[in-house]
Design an enzyme around this catalytic site. Structure first.
Site, PDB file in Angstrom:
ATOM      1  N   GLU A  89      80.179  49.777  43.891  1.00 12.77           N
ATOM      2  CA  GLU A  89      79.796  51.094  44.390  1.00 12.77           C
ATOM      3  C   GLU A  89      78.300  51.119  44.661  1.00 12.77           C
ATOM      4  OE1 GLU A  89      82.982  54.082  42.328  1.00 12.77           O
ATOM      5  OE2 GLU A  89      81.319  53.454  41.079  1.00 12.77           O
TER       6      GLU A  89
ATOM      7  N   CYS B 210      70.808  53.700  45.844  1.00 16.53           N
ATOM      8  CA  CYS B 210      70.963  53.044  44.537  1.00 16.53           C
ATOM      9  C   CYS B 210      71.973  51.915  44.730  1.00 16.53           C
ATOM     10  CB  CYS B 210      71.454  54.077  43.524  1.00 16.53           C
ATOM     11  SG  CYS B 210      71.811  53.384  41.916  1.00 16.53           S
TER      12      CYS B 210
ATOM     13  N   CYS C  17      79.319  44.384  34.785  1.00 18.58           N
ATOM     14  CA  CYS C  17      78.011  44.046  34.216  1.00 18.58           C
ATOM     15  C   CYS C  17      78.202  43.006  33.128  1.00 18.58           C
ATOM     16  CB  CYS C  17      77.350  45.296  33.635  1.00 18.58           C
ATOM     17  SG  CYS C  17      75.659  44.980  33.063  1.00 18.58           S
TER      18      CYS C  17
ATOM     19  N   CYS D  28      76.345  47.896  27.201  1.00 16.96           N
ATOM     20  CA  CYS D  28      75.710  49.050  26.555  1.00 16.96           C
ATOM     21  C   CYS D  28      76.801  50.101  26.334  1.00 16.96           C
ATOM     22  CB  CYS D  28      74.590  49.587  27.434  1.00 16.96           C
ATOM     23  SG  CYS D  28      73.380  48.308  27.880  1.00 16.96           S
TER      24      CYS D  28
ATOM     25  N   CYS E  66      77.431  53.313  28.545  1.00 15.33           N
ATOM     26  CA  CYS E  66      77.395  53.174  30.009  1.00 15.33           C
ATOM     27  C   CYS E  66      78.789  52.872  30.558  1.00 15.33           C
ATOM     28  CB  CYS E  66      76.442  52.040  30.373  1.00 15.33           C
ATOM     29  SG  CYS E  66      76.444  51.624  32.109  1.00 15.33           S
TER      30      CYS E  66
ATOM     31  N   GLY F  18      75.511  46.653  37.237  1.00 12.34           N
ATOM     32  CA  GLY F  18      75.001  45.325  36.942  1.00 12.34           C
ATOM     33  C   GLY F  18      73.599  45.323  36.376  1.00 12.34           C
ATOM     34  N   GLU F  19      73.273  44.211  35.733  1.00 11.07           N
ATOM     35  CA  GLU F  19      71.920  43.980  35.219  1.00 11.07           C
ATOM     36  C   GLU F  19      71.227  43.063  36.230  1.00 11.07           C
ATOM     37  OE1 GLU F  19      69.459  44.565  32.749  1.00 11.07           O
ATOM     38  OE2 GLU F  19      68.566  43.162  34.151  1.00 11.07           O
TER      39      GLU F  19
ATOM     40  N   SER G 192      65.470  48.430  37.824  1.00 15.30           N
ATOM     41  CA  SER G 192      65.714  48.865  36.448  1.00 15.30           C
ATOM     42  C   SER G 192      66.434  47.758  35.695  1.00 15.30           C
ATOM     43  CB  SER G 192      66.572  50.128  36.460  1.00 15.30           C
ATOM     44  OG  SER G 192      66.947  50.468  35.157  1.00 15.30           O
TER      45      SER G 192
ATOM     46  N   SER H 173      65.514  50.245  30.792  1.00 22.22           N
ATOM     47  CA  SER H 173      66.518  51.043  30.073  1.00 22.22           C
ATOM     48  C   SER H 173      66.187  50.933  28.596  1.00 22.22           C
ATOM     49  CB  SER H 173      67.925  50.477  30.326  1.00 22.22           C
ATOM     50  OG  SER H 173      68.267  50.628  31.669  1.00 22.22           O
ATOM     51  N   LEU H 174      65.342  51.819  28.117  1.00 22.67           N
ATOM     52  CA  LEU H 174      64.856  51.695  26.733  1.00 22.67           C
ATOM     53  C   LEU H 174      65.863  52.309  25.744  1.00 22.67           C
ATOM     54  CD1 LEU H 174      62.373  50.713  25.083  1.00 22.67           C
ATOM     55  CD2 LEU H 174      61.599  53.092  25.114  1.00 22.67           C
ATOM     56  N   HIS H 175      66.052  53.608  25.837  1.00 19.00           N
ATOM     57  CA  HIS H 175      67.076  54.365  25.092  1.00 19.00           C
ATOM     58  C   HIS H 175      66.904  54.399  23.572  1.00 19.00           C
ATOM     59  CE1 HIS H 175      68.705  54.464  29.020  1.00 19.00           C
ATOM     60  NE2 HIS H 175      69.183  53.244  28.999  1.00 19.00           N
TER      61      HIS H 175
ATOM     62  N   ASN I 203      75.637  61.555  31.026  1.00 14.70           N
ATOM     63  CA  ASN I 203      76.819  61.930  31.799  1.00 14.70           C
ATOM     64  C   ASN I 203      78.047  61.333  31.130  1.00 14.70           C
ATOM     65  OD1 ASN I 203      75.503  63.287  34.103  1.00 14.70           O
ATOM     66  ND2 ASN I 203      74.541  61.276  34.356  1.00 14.70           N
TER      67      ASN I 203
ATOM     68  N   CYS J 209      73.683  58.642  36.873  1.00 12.43           N
ATOM     69  CA  CYS J 209      73.282  57.511  36.033  1.00 12.43           C
ATOM     70  C   CYS J 209      74.363  57.133  35.037  1.00 12.43           C
ATOM     71  CB  CYS J 209      72.038  57.881  35.240  1.00 12.43           C
ATOM     72  SG  CYS J 209      70.608  57.947  36.257  1.00 12.43           S
TER      73      CYS J 209
HETATM   74  S1  SF4 Z   1      73.128  50.251  31.161  1.00  8.69           S
HETATM   75 FE1  SF4 Z   1      72.767  48.722  32.760  1.00  8.69          FE
HETATM   76  S2  SF4 Z   1      72.730  46.762  31.610  1.00  8.69           S
HETATM   77 FE2  SF4 Z   1      73.715  48.268  30.225  1.00  8.69          FE
HETATM   78  S3  SF4 Z   1      75.929  48.024  30.654  1.00  8.69           S
HETATM   79 FE3  SF4 Z   1      75.162  49.675  32.015  1.00  8.69          FE
HETATM   80  S4  SF4 Z   1      74.707  48.624  33.970  1.00  8.69           S
HETATM   81 FE4  SF4 Z   1      74.850  47.035  32.351  1.00  8.69          FE
END
Ligand code: SF4
Length: 358
Positions: free
Chosen positions: A93, A106, A113, A117, A120, A170-171, A200, A222-224, A298, A341
């Protein structure tokens, strides 16, 4: 076969020359490509015979648009199928986020991925392959073409692509080759300034260092969480590259004047939105070079987390600001079509009542 999406002028000239076609046509073809036109039949100033040949010599469009959904705020989410290469038949997507003065695409760099995380939605989709550079660039070209064919109301959108963010599925740093090839094309071919491109990453430190050396675009992390125990849970790559290593790499990332690194922080109720989390951020953030971007969570079916309330996010933001940390709260876009996001997941069936035919 030469992929048109990432072809340079020199490559295209050589290709035409090898087939006995006039080399000056290369620039005309790339002018079309740079406007998002990848179907030779639509390249009006190219002779018919060459258009036909181009479709044989080049890989013109590696993606098929399956569905397009449009949010009440004008955000568009595209479900795309890859038509050849290592990911043939798989889907990704991408999202267009309109604003009156700018338009942001985006893009996704992987199917699913490699990381996991837990908050996500993309992380809940198993990794199923890296996209090649031309497959990532093709997402941008497809959005350009869509905006020209079917523009949004001018009150919502400038109907052009001015900014790119690697914040889709994806990363990106787990697909360095594809991402570097993409950046080369965006910068050198599509002439998108590096100030308008943001990558990111969850914090693969060696990839960040190489990115800074080669393509120093805007960086978002992506700190969090700002302590290792919690971040090990929320962003598991932290177990491999803990915060101390991340800190070192961030402090060395090349930053032009007036620019900063964005630390993304999704607000999870009772998890990372407590007093002690404010204190941890206050210790971690490099105030001269970084800002914190708080993100409304979200929800999605694959996760048990609950988002912090808007009031609490504002209080959290004020507390960080009082500690001298530049803090913004991200406006959620496209959440009614799961385009916001952390919501992208190409294995989730698209709601048919909300899907527009391709
Ligand atoms: S936040 Fe980013 S790195 Fe983590 S699972 Fe989601 S897409 Fe992958």
């Amino acid at each position: 076969m030469t992929p048109l999406a990432t072809a340079s002028l020199a490559e295209l000239r050589t290709l035409l020359d090898q087939h006995g076609a006039p080399a000056f046509r290369a620039q005309q073809i790339l002018d079309w490509r740079n406007k998002g036109v990848v179907n030779p039949e639509e390249m009006r100033n190219i002779p018919n015979a060459l258009r036909e040949k181009l479709a044989e010599w080049c890989l013109c469009d590696p993606l098929t648009l399956i569905t397009r959904q449009q949010s009440a705020d004008g955000t568009r989410k595209y479900l795309l199928q890859l038509d050849q290469g290592k990911c043939i038949g798989k889907r990704v997507e991408c999202v267009f986020i309109p604003e009156p003065e700018r338009g942001t695409v985006c893009i996704s760099s992987q199917v699913g991925c490699t990381l996991d995380c837990p908050f996500c939605c993309t992380g809940s989709q198993p990794f199923d392959g890296n996209l090649a550079g031309h497959e990532i660039v093709a997402q941008v070209l497809m959005v350009m073409a869509d905006l020209r064919r079917d523009p949004l109301p001018v009150s919502l959108s400038a109907n052009r692509v001015s900014h790119i963010v690697f914040m889709g599925q994806g990363e990106p740093m787990s697909n360095e080759k594809g991402v570097h090839d993409t950046l080369k094309t965006l910068l050198d071919q599509l002439n998108i300034s590096r100030r308008r491109i943001t990558l990111s990453t969850s914090g693969l430190v060696h990839g960040i260092t190489r990115l800074g050396a080669k393509y120093p675009v805007n960086l978002a992390i992506s700190l969090h969480a700002a302590n290792d125990a919690l971040r090990d849970q929320l962003v598991p790559i932290n177990r491999t590259f803990p915060l101390a290593q991340l800190r070192q790499v961030l402090d060395n990332y090349p930053l032009p004047a007036q620019r900063h690194i964005t630390l993304e922080y999704v607000m999870l109720a009772g998890v990372n939105d407590r007093e002690e989390d404010i204190a941890a951020l206050a210790r971690f953030v490099n105030r001269g070079r970084e800002r914190v971007n708080l993100i409304h969570y979200n929800p999605h079916p694959a996760s048990d987390f609950t988002g912090s309330s808007s009031d609490h996010i504002n209080t959290f933001a004020a507390a960080l600001t009082n500690r001298g940390i530049r803090t913004t709260v991200r406006r959620s876009r496209g959440d009614d079509i799961a385009a916001a996001c952390g919501q992208l997941n190409s294995s989730t069936p698209t709601a048919p009542e909300n899907a527009a035919p391709a």
